[in-house]
Design an enzyme around this catalytic site. Structure first.
Site, PDB file in Angstrom:
ATOM      1  N   CYS A 143       1.603  -2.002   5.037  1.00 55.41           N
ATOM      2  CA  CYS A 143       1.009  -3.194   5.647  1.00 55.41           C
ATOM      3  C   CYS A 143       1.982  -3.960   6.542  1.00 55.41           C
ATOM      4  O   CYS A 143       1.652  -4.333   7.671  1.00 55.41           O
ATOM      5  CB  CYS A 143       0.464  -4.122   4.570  1.00 55.41           C
ATOM      6  SG  CYS A 143       1.572  -4.329   3.155  1.00 55.41           S
TER       7      CYS A 143
ATOM      8  N   HIS B  34       0.334 -11.319   5.724  1.00 50.78           N
ATOM      9  CA  HIS B  34       1.788 -11.269   5.790  1.00 50.78           C
ATOM     10  C   HIS B  34       2.220 -11.949   7.089  1.00 50.78           C
ATOM     11  O   HIS B  34       1.576 -11.780   8.126  1.00 50.78           O
ATOM     12  CB  HIS B  34       2.297  -9.822   5.828  1.00 50.78           C
ATOM     13  CG  HIS B  34       2.055  -9.044   4.580  1.00 50.78           C
ATOM     14  ND1 HIS B  34       1.779  -9.623   3.351  1.00 50.78           N
ATOM     15  CD2 HIS B  34       2.066  -7.705   4.356  1.00 50.78           C
ATOM     16  CE1 HIS B  34       1.636  -8.676   2.441  1.00 50.78           C
ATOM     17  NE2 HIS B  34       1.793  -7.504   3.024  1.00 50.78           N
TER      18      HIS B  34
END
Lengths: 348, 348
Positions: free
Chosen positions: A132, A252
């Site tokens: 990710c 994130h």
């Protein structure tokens, strides 16, 4: 292959944080699903899930589950992918694997469509979905590498707990409530489920994501280094990473410092390249305090970039602040996007 | 000047987040206080505060308040320091100022005792306490600069809300509870009290601390750049900073990347220098998952360093993870520490 074709799609790990987002994304994108098979460990088998208004029952994933499957999206952990992805391929399925099991394997394309879509064509049954934190960074850096050259990347991450699964989100939630109640914090999972010590994440920051390697870097940090080089076809690119888990649920964020090859590049040049780049949304205006945040990027498929600045001491240096939903572009959406490109290009 | 001397000490901003910690630290360190004068804005005047078992009443800070004061610790905002610090100096007090008002003024020493204690001697009545995020970084970097030479610093911060005062901590607390209750988040203060827009900090990250400058950097980022150069007497040092506010109450963490001048330095060399350095605690063992976190560093006066790694591509590059209580070493303790050095060296 035209859009009138439809496909039998299997989702392995259908009850997990990423699996749930895969189902939402297949539905949102109106992916041409003929039949959907929801698979999981025996523990979650029997769970009922709604897809396009129909209730489906999750079945235990076994080698035979992949008979007649066209596309299998795996997100049930590395060991499940290691044992079952070859079984799926043997039965004719194309596997898009969201675990780290095959990412660095030589003949497995590691794909972020905005960066290296053409690599898909050479697959031998398995296509790997990158980590990710890597995906959103390379998506933002590719347009700059392409036009300006890229010599160096130094990244510090700000990562959401959902990257460690639904249980980690539950842990953040329960610890946060305990803290606000003045109670002791119980830590049973983070930073890493399988590691020996667990520390509170609520109102804290943990500079460890995944297990430590022999060189003192964590596996997450090494993923960012090695996967970035592979995806960008830049085996010599200098990448340095520090990965930190933080007390938020989704998205994130990354403080990315780069050195570009070209001299005399301006902040406006960089912003223009990002504005024109696929999958990237530039959110950057100090005058109106416009910049992306984990909350603002959540539930969106794009990669958001802000805080673009030129290094005050180095003509080649630039700062970027890169934010994206770790379960969407960082996982489910990137996997479904690969499936869309496979179908659109006849690469099945 | 021997320890039998005692001093009249004024604390300006006695009811604020840092002021409270100043009182705790004066008490914990048994600073030779003859008389303590607690001063504040008119708004907080009348508040009662306990110091060494005695209840004191906070008075409104005025020019006359500083008559007979030996040492005045200021932490009530830049405008209060600008108007009242010269009045205190005029009346014979030594001012230790925790605001940004005088930090970059030419004749004002900007001091972290572990780094540049000797600068104190040349004060002209005012000594400035650096910005919280700067202090802990230079404390960790000075032993490395001193032995290895330092060419470059690239830092990304992870900063606690208490750096924005008690109100900001209250905002994090109330927003966190609202989020857990499934209610809407009300943002009235962060990222910057005086700025036009406010965004939620609970379960989020805000890449803005203090106001934006014309060059696109925030004032916090420019403080880290300019103050580091001044404290280290390294006007040419390349410093690049990205400052981010995070949802925890206490301690700033920093992902610091440095390039040292010397070649062939090992991680063990760096660890040894940090182990021997004053005010630094090395907490670094991947095998036992030992590293500092904001929660583990809170309420402690030291600067904690972990995650020391060598850049895999650059013989001169090293990563450090630096954590310290932003209200103690980052503010109150550094100020009291300066006062201790003043007294011990007869520099009043």
């Amino acid at each position: 292959m035209s859009q009138s074709h439809t496909y039998t799609v299997a989702v392995v790990g259908a009850t997990g944080a990423v699996g749930q987002k895969m189902l939402e994304t297949l539905e949102d994108r109106n992916f041409p699903v003929h039949e959907l098979k929801l698979l999981s460990s025996s523990r979650s088998a029997g769970t009922k899930v709604v897809f396009k208004g129909q209730t489906l029952v999750v079945e235990e994933a076994k080698p035979e589950s992949f008979e007649n499957v066209d596309i299998a999206l795996f997100s049930a952990g590395g060991s499940v992918s290691k044992s079952l992805a070859p079984e799926a391929v043997k039965r004719g399925a194309l596997v898009i694997d969201n675990t780290s099991a095959y990412r660095m394997a030589e003949h497995v394309p590691l794909v972020v469509p905005e960066v290296n879509e053409a690599d898909i064509e050479h697959h031998q049954g398995i296509i790997a979905n990158p980590n990710c934190s890597t995906i959103q960074m390379v998506a933002a850096l590719e347009p700059l590498r392409n036009s300006l050259g890229l010599n160096r990347v130094i990244v510090s991450t700000y990562q959401a707990v959902s990257g460690a699964g639904n249980e980690a989100s539950e842990e953040l939630r329960s610890q946060s409530q305990a803290f606000l109640n003045g109670e002791d914090l119980e830590a049973n999972l983070l930073p890493v489920k399988g590691d020996q010590n667990h520390y509170p994440i609520a109102f804290n920051a943990l500079p460890q994501i995944d297990l430590f390697q022999e060189n003192g870097y964590t596996f997450e940090e090494m993923k960012m280094i090695n996967e970035t080089r592979k995806i960008m076809h830049s085996p010599e690119l200098a990448v340095a990473a520090t990965c930190v888990r933080l007390p938020f649920f989704t998205s994130h964020a990354e403080s990315v410092y780069i050195e570009v090859e070209k001299s005399g590049v301006s902040v406006d040049d960089v912003k223009q390249l990002l504005t024109n780049a696929p999958g990237i949304v530039l959110e950057d205006d100090p005058a109106t305090q416009a910049y992306p945040t984990p909350l603002s990027a959540a539930e969106k498929r794009d990669v958001f970039v802000g805080r673009v600045r030129k290094d005050l001491d180095n003509d080649h240096g630039f700062h970027l602040w890169v934010v994206s939903d770790n379960l969407l572009k960082g996982a489910a959406w990137n996997s479904v996007q690969i499936a869309e490109r496979v179908v659109a290009n006849g690469w099945l």
